[in-house]
Design an enzyme around this catalytic site. Structure first.
Site, PDB file in Angstrom:
ATOM      1  N   SER A   1       1.007  -1.313  -0.226  1.00 52.51           N
ATOM      2  CA  SER A   1      -0.098  -0.005  -0.006  1.00 52.51           C
ATOM      3  C   SER A   1       0.940   1.114  -0.185  1.00 52.51           C
ATOM      4  CB  SER A   1      -0.919   0.129   1.105  1.00 52.51           C
ATOM      5  OG  SER A   1      -0.190   0.312   2.296  1.00 52.51           O
TER       6      SER A   1
ATOM      7  N   ARG B   1       0.280   3.762  -3.074  1.00 51.30           N
ATOM      8  CA  ARG B   1      -0.354   4.930  -2.857  1.00 51.30           C
ATOM      9  C   ARG B   1       0.330   6.134  -3.538  1.00 51.30           C
ATOM     10  NH1 ARG B   1       0.049   4.740   1.867  1.00 51.30           N
ATOM     11  NH2 ARG B   1      -1.929   3.942   2.529  1.00 51.30           N
TER      12      ARG B   1
ATOM     13  N   ASN C   1      -0.943   8.022  -7.012  1.00 50.13           N
ATOM     14  CA  ASN C   1      -0.956   9.334  -7.064  1.00 50.13           C
ATOM     15  C   ASN C   1      -0.082  10.110  -8.076  1.00 50.13           C
ATOM     16  OD1 ASN C   1      -2.860  10.785  -4.990  1.00 50.13           O
ATOM     17  ND2 ASN C   1      -1.889   9.048  -3.979  1.00 50.13           N
TER      18      ASN C   1
END
Lengths: 288, 156
Positions: A218, A222, A226
């Site tokens: 994660s 992440r 993004n």
């Protein structure tokens, strides 16, 4: 939009392709000329652009901060020292707030992660065509390469290898300190005897292993997600420049707006990466 | 987008940079920050102490001034008292002196009077005797009549 005669799809693909140097099954160690070739190289290939920018930015960060560290005075701080101290203070506060153990590596780790991720993200604000076009020109002029086959992806944090590389670094540190602090038995116990007690050991193991492994994944995804999304939107906006004057003007307004908004995302992602790193290491230091 | 050896390169670089930062960047900076923090804290504490001391000194000074004022007014009162005492004493001694002078004068006057009286009496006695001798001429027995003459003298 870089060159004449390519479609928007090709343009986007071209922008999202890394400059890859690797062992091609037929051509040996070489720069990949196409995305297919890069794929064929398999695991033993390097994204030269990602690594180059990532190392370059890290080295820049290191020497900037080192120059301040060498001359740091305890008197009234001036100029750049002020800025560096502000960051150090910020990181130090974050570490003190989230990390309850005592470990000298955590604060420097947090600083490295924060500054490095921030700088890598910051590359996103450079207009998407500048550096790739410069790379194409250099490739064509000095190395005789076909500019269409020179790929150059500037933002290292839009490369999952880079984000996973850092997340794995954090992951190894987590494992190392978990075992160092709690011992192998303690760490295993943490994985196996919670939350259902000893009787539910297999279930516990599955649950805890998933939660353990999901941490670095994660963390990496992440940041990657993004930045990749932001990069893609910049590329899409850049396509508008070739679609006539009105669209181009509209596109430049969009690019400005998105860039300003992106400043927030860049900082936020760097901060999140740093905070989660601290929190994960804190968990590794806590005994239950 | 391929996962490849870039991952390994980045991981290694990650550890190397973390190590560099831990070794060369973080310690001097955080030491400088901590030391400045301490200096500032010390300075603030010293300032506070100074202020406290100043307050104390001001209080002490006010006390001193009050004491001095009290003493001064004491001295003034004492001086006034002493002055009036001196005046009083002077008055008393003057009165006494005056009394003494007066008594002496009176005594002298008395003496003068007595002397004058005495002289007068003698003269009067002589005159009386002479008068009487002239009147009686011969048969006055001085010793027999001196009692009468004395009596007359005391009556004068």
């Amino acid at each position: 939009m870089s060159s004449e005669g390519i479609t928007s799809g090709e343009y986007i693909k071209h922008h999202l392709q890394n400059m890859t140097y690797g062992n091609h099954p037929e051509g040996g160690w070489m720069f990949a000329q196409t995305a297919e070739q890069a794929k064929e190289m398999g695991f033993w290939a390097f994204h030269v652009d990602s690594l180059g920018w990532s190392f370059g930015l890290a080295i820049m960060f290191f020497f900037l901060f080192r120059s301040v560290a060498k001359t740091a005075t305890t008197g009234v701080p001036q100029g750049f020292q002020n800025f560096v101290e502000m960051i150090i203070d910020f990181v130090n506060d974050s570490v003190r707030g989230s990390f309850s153990g005592k470990n000298d590596i955590v604060a420097p780790l947090a600083l490295t992660v924060f500054a490095w991720v921030f700088l890598m993200n910051l590359m996103d604000l450079i207009p998407v065509d500048w550096l790739p076009m410069a790379a194409q020109w250099i490739g064509a002029t000095f190395f005789g390469a076909d500019p269409h086959h020179v790929f150059f992806k500037v933002v290292p944090s839009t490369d999952p290898n880079v984000t996973f590389g850092m997340a794995l670094g954090v992951f190894w540190l987590m494992l190392y300190y978990s075992i160092k602090i709690k011992g192998i038995g303690g760490f295993f116990g943490e994985l196996a005897f919670q939350p259902f007690g000893k009787a539910g050991m297999p279930v516990n193991l599955v649950l805890e292993l998933v939660s353990l492994i999901s941490k670095p994944i994660s963390l990496a995804l992440r940041l990657f997600g993004n930045m990749y999304a932001g990069e893609t939107i910049f590329i899409l906006i850049a396509i508008m420049y070739s679609a006539g004057l009105a669209t181009g003007v509209f596109g430049s307004v969009l690019q400005l707006g998105w860039a300003i908004f992106h400043i927030l995302i860049i900082t936020l992602q760097a901060f999140i990466f740093m905070t989660l790193t601290i929190v994960y290491l804190d968990m590794a230091h806590q005994e239950h | 987008m391929n996962i490849n050896a870039t991952l390994i390169g980045q991981s290694i670089a990650f550890f190397v940079f973390v190590w560099f930062v831990m070794k060369y960047v973080w310690p001097p900076l955080i030491a400088a920050l901590d030391e400045r923090k301490k200096t500032i804290a010390d300075g603030l504490a010293a300032a506070e102490r100074g202020q406290h001391e100043q307050e104390l000194a001001e209080k002490a000074a006010a006390e001193h001034i009050k004491e001095a004022k009290d003493q001064a007014s004491d001295i003034v009162t004492q001086a006034q008292k002493r002055a009036s005492e001196i005046v009083e004493e002077a008055k008393d001694s003057a009165k006494e002196e005056a009394g003494r002078v007066k008594t002496a004068a009176e005594a002298e006057i008395e003496q003068e009077i007595n002397r004058a009286k005495e002289a007068l009496r003698q003269q009067v006695a002589g005159i009386a005797m002479a008068g009487a001798a002239k009147v009686l001429n011969r048969e006055v027995d001085e010793s027999a009549h001196s009692a009468i003459v004395d009596d007359m003298i005391t009556q004068i």
